[in-house]
Design a protein around this motif. Structure first.
Motif, short mmCIF file in Angstrom:
data_model
loop_
_atom_site.label_atom_id
_atom_site.label_comp_id
_atom_site.label_asym_id
_atom_site.label_seq_id
_atom_site.Cartn_x
_atom_site.Cartn_y
_atom_site.Cartn_z
N SER A 61 -5.25 -5.54 7.71
CA SER A 61 -4.04 -6.30 7.37
C SER A 61 -3.09 -5.43 6.56
CB SER A 61 -4.42 -7.53 6.56
OG SER A 61 -5.21 -7.14 5.45
N TRP A 62 -3.62 -4.34 6.03
CA TRP A 62 -2.80 -3.42 5.26
C TRP A 62 -1.75 -2.74 6.10
CZ3 TRP A 62 -3.45 0.94 7.93
CH2 TRP A 62 -4.66 1.11 8.58
N PHE A 63 -1.97 -2.77 7.43
CA PHE A 63 -1.22 -1.81 8.21
C PHE A 63 0.28 -2.06 8.22
CE2 PHE A 63 -0.13 0.72 11.97
CZ PHE A 63 -0.60 1.91 11.47
N GLN A 64 0.66 -3.32 8.31
CA GLN A 64 2.10 -3.62 8.31
C GLN A 64 2.71 -3.21 6.98
OE1 GLN A 64 -0.25 -5.86 8.81
NE2 GLN A 64 -0.03 -6.71 10.85
N PHE A 78 4.52 5.03 -4.84
CA PHE A 78 3.05 5.08 -4.82
C PHE A 78 2.50 6.06 -3.79
CE2 PHE A 78 4.03 0.29 -4.88
CZ PHE A 78 4.63 0.38 -6.12
N ASN A 79 2.96 5.90 -2.53
CA ASN A 79 2.45 6.72 -1.42
C ASN A 79 0.93 6.74 -1.36
OD1 ASN A 79 5.12 7.23 -1.16
ND2 ASN A 79 5.01 9.43 -1.52
N LEU A 80 0.33 5.59 -1.59
CA LEU A 80 -1.13 5.51 -1.40
C LEU A 80 -1.41 5.61 0.09
CD1 LEU A 80 -2.10 2.66 -3.88
CD2 LEU A 80 -2.27 5.13 -4.23
N TYR A 81 -2.65 6.00 0.42
CA TYR A 81 -3.03 6.07 1.83
C TYR A 81 -3.44 4.66 2.25
CZ TYR A 81 -3.71 10.75 -0.14
OH TYR A 81 -3.56 11.92 -0.83
N PRO A 82 -2.66 4.00 3.12
CA PRO A 82 -2.89 2.57 3.36
C PRO A 82 -4.20 2.27 4.11
CG PRO A 82 -1.19 3.42 4.82
CD PRO A 82 -1.49 4.50 3.83
N HIS A 83 -4.74 3.27 4.80
CA HIS A 83 -5.94 3.00 5.59
C HIS A 83 -7.21 3.19 4.78
CE1 HIS A 83 -5.21 7.24 5.65
NE2 HIS A 83 -6.37 7.48 6.23
N PRO A 91 -4.69 -0.75 -0.33
CA PRO A 91 -3.44 -0.83 -1.11
C PRO A 91 -2.64 -2.10 -0.85
CG PRO A 91 -3.76 1.39 -0.37
CD PRO A 91 -4.88 0.59 0.23
N ALA A 92 -2.58 -2.54 0.42
CA ALA A 92 -1.75 -3.71 0.73
C ALA A 92 -2.28 -4.97 0.07
CB ALA A 92 -1.65 -3.91 2.24
N GLU A 93 -3.54 -4.93 -0.36
CA GLU A 93 -4.11 -6.10 -1.01
C GLU A 93 -3.89 -6.08 -2.52
OE1 GLU A 93 -8.03 -6.98 1.63
OE2 GLU A 93 -7.97 -5.04 0.65
N LEU A 94 -3.16 -5.07 -2.98
CA LEU A 94 -2.92 -4.94 -4.41
C LEU A 94 -1.43 -5.15 -4.71
CD1 LEU A 94 -4.97 -1.66 -4.97
CD2 LEU A 94 -5.73 -3.97 -5.49
N SER A 95 -1.14 -5.58 -5.92
CA SER A 95 0.27 -5.73 -6.31
C SER A 95 0.87 -4.35 -6.57
CB SER A 95 0.36 -6.58 -7.58
OG SER A 95 -0.06 -5.80 -8.69
N GLY A 96 2.18 -4.31 -6.72
CA GLY A 96 2.84 -3.03 -6.97
C GLY A 96 2.29 -2.33 -8.21
N GLY A 97 2.13 -3.10 -9.28
CA GLY A 97 1.62 -2.53 -10.51
C GLY A 97 0.21 -1.99 -10.34
N VAL A 143 -3.51 2.64 -9.34
CA VAL A 143 -4.40 3.43 -8.47
C VAL A 143 -3.80 4.82 -8.25
CG1 VAL A 143 -5.40 3.62 -6.15
CG2 VAL A 143 -5.35 1.40 -7.31
N GLY A 144 -2.47 4.85 -8.08
CA GLY A 144 -1.79 6.14 -7.90
C GLY A 144 -2.02 7.07 -9.09
N ILE A 145 -2.02 6.48 -10.28
CA ILE A 145 -2.27 7.28 -11.49
C ILE A 145 -3.73 7.77 -11.50
CG2 ILE A 145 -2.39 7.20 -14.01
CD1 ILE A 145 -0.01 5.23 -13.92
#
Lengths: 229, 219
Positions: free
Chosen positions: A223-226, B64-69, B112-118, B123-125
């Motif tokens: 679900s992260w992908f989008q 952030f540029n976290l790796y989303p996968h 990453p998508a399951e986390l808030s911006g903060g 995580v980026g730090i």
């Protein structure tokens, strides 16, 4: 008199003929998909890496095979290759080779589009921590790009199944060729062609259902992908 | 301009001043067109020094540029395992420690998508800290985060100040800079306009233009 040369009835042997035709169709299709998608993957990497000369050659290759009819390509390989090279492929080899490079050309486009679509931040985040080009590709870029390129490439593979019917013209005994044989013997087009068509339909349906399932799983599981940054 | 070990330097200045570009050059993310930057005796102009410099400096990105996968934990451990060639179990233990430090101990397995911006920025730090960098570069790390989330990120950075890591932060949070910075650099139009102690910079500013900028940023 006319009746004498006709064998208008179907026999069990015809079913066997159909079965063998189906096997040829599946063989040509699966072999050319494996080779074509594999080749397309490698060429896509070359094109994306902007390797001097090589990536220009890939562009020429892609444009040539995307923008000319597969049937023309088949004729060129099957009739033309023996004249200018030491290779004289049989119908099946020529068929697999041609469908494979045709598929490769489209796969390159899918992969390069997916690679280009990746945000630049991903490259920076990899480079900033000292990951090499190869490591960045392997651990960061390709895992994401392949997920993007997979759905269009699966669609391509499904549609190439129908396209393989063209190989019957150079003499591969595939489903369509068997259809032609049965038709010339029985002269019952409205029986034979719907039946042949139905077999293709069922195969394509199975494949597209499988493809849709893979696609759905990619989406729900990731679900992260989008939300990729 | 010189960044001493363990010192916290805040780089301030209007948009387009070249603040981000400067720290990206320090990390060899961008090639420099003139002058030189020397990190631990190695010039960023030397291609061979690039990897060494990147091992010693770590970057936290504005977006952030976290790796989303990858999961939060995998985001943190990837470079230490692949670049520093550290043992996976050690790195994971360290990463869990870092996540704990920033208050995300339970979220290591999230994407990453399951986390808030903060949370993503924390995580980026962690990802940057897992490289055990001597110099930590922070590029407007709170400007892409909802205001109510910035405090948690700033708190983490504040804790890092004074731990021996050199912090170089590009920021628009003037109050925050005043609180933690030892030195302040002010950039404008691609040039370094002022570079002084934070005390001098904020309380005894001689340049009226800079004081006006600082005043404006306060509100």
């Amino acid at each position: 008199m006319y009746e004498m040369y006709q064998n208008v009835d179907f026999t069990l042997a015809d079913l066997d003929l159909l079965w063998r035709g189906l096997q040829w169709t599946l063989l040509v299709w699966s072999a050319s998909m494996v080779l074509g998608i594999g080749l397309g993957f490698v060429l896509g990497l070359v094109a994306h890496a902007r390797v001097p000369v090589l990536s220009q050659l890939v562009t020429v290759f892609v444009e040539t095979f995307r923008n000319s009819p597969l049937l023309v390509q088949l004729f060129l390989v099957f009739y033309g290759l023996p004249l200018v090279t030491p290779f004289s492929p049989g119908p099946a080899e020529a068929a697999i080779f041609t469908v494979a490079i045709n598929t490769a050309a489209f796969t390159v486009v899918n992969l390069v589009a997916a690679l280009d679509a990746l945000p630049r931040g991903q490259w920076q985040a990899a480079g900033a921590f000292g990951l090499s080009y190869g490591q960045t590709m392997r651990y960061i870029v390709l895992p994401q790009a392949i997920r993007t390129a997979l759905p269009p490439t699966m669609n391509l593979a499904v549609s190439q199944l129908q396209t393989t019917s063209l190989v019957s013209i150079i003499g591969v005994a595939d489903l369509t060729r068997v259809g032609t044989m049965l038709y010339t013997r029985t002269l019952k087009p409205f029986l034979i062609w719907p039946a042949i068509g139905l077999i293709y339909f069922i195969l394509a349906k199975i494949l597209s259902v499988l493809a849709a399932r893979v696609e759905r799983r990619l989406q729900t599981k990731n679900s992260w992908f989008q939300a990729a940054a | 301009m010189h960044f001493a070990d363990g010192e916290v330097t805040a780089i301030l200045g209007p948009s387009g001043a070249g603040k981000s570009t400067l720290i990206r050059c320090i990390n060899c993310l961008e090639a420099i067109s003139g002058g030189d930057i020397v990190v631990n005796g190695k010039s960023v102009r030397e291609k061979r020094a690039m990897l060494d410099i990147q091992k010693q400096t770590s970057m936290v990105f504005q977006h952030f540029n976290l790796y989303p996968h990858l999961t939060a934990l995998q985001n943190i451990t990837l470079a230490p395992i692949k670049v520093l060639r550290k043992n996976k179990a050690d790195v994971e233990a360290q990463a869990r420690g870092l996540l704990d430090m920033v208050g995300l101990a339970s979220k290591g397995d999230r994407h990453p998508a399951e986390l808030s911006g903060g949370e993503q920025q924390r995580v980026g730090i962690c990802r940057a800290l897992a490289m055990n960098p001597q110099h930590l570069l922070l590029d407007e790390v709170t400007s892409a985060i909802d205001p109510e989330m910035t405090a948690e990120v700033l708190r983490v950075i504040e804790e890092l100040a004074g731990t021996g890591t050199t912090l170089i932060l590009v920021t628009h949070e003037i109050e925050f800079a005043r609180r933690i910075a030892d030195k302040v650099a002010f950039m404008e139009g691609g040039k370094l306009v002022a570079h002084s102690d934070a005390e001098t910079f904020f309380n005894h500013q001689s340049e009226e233009r800079i004081s006006r900028f600082v005043d404006k940023m306060k509100h």
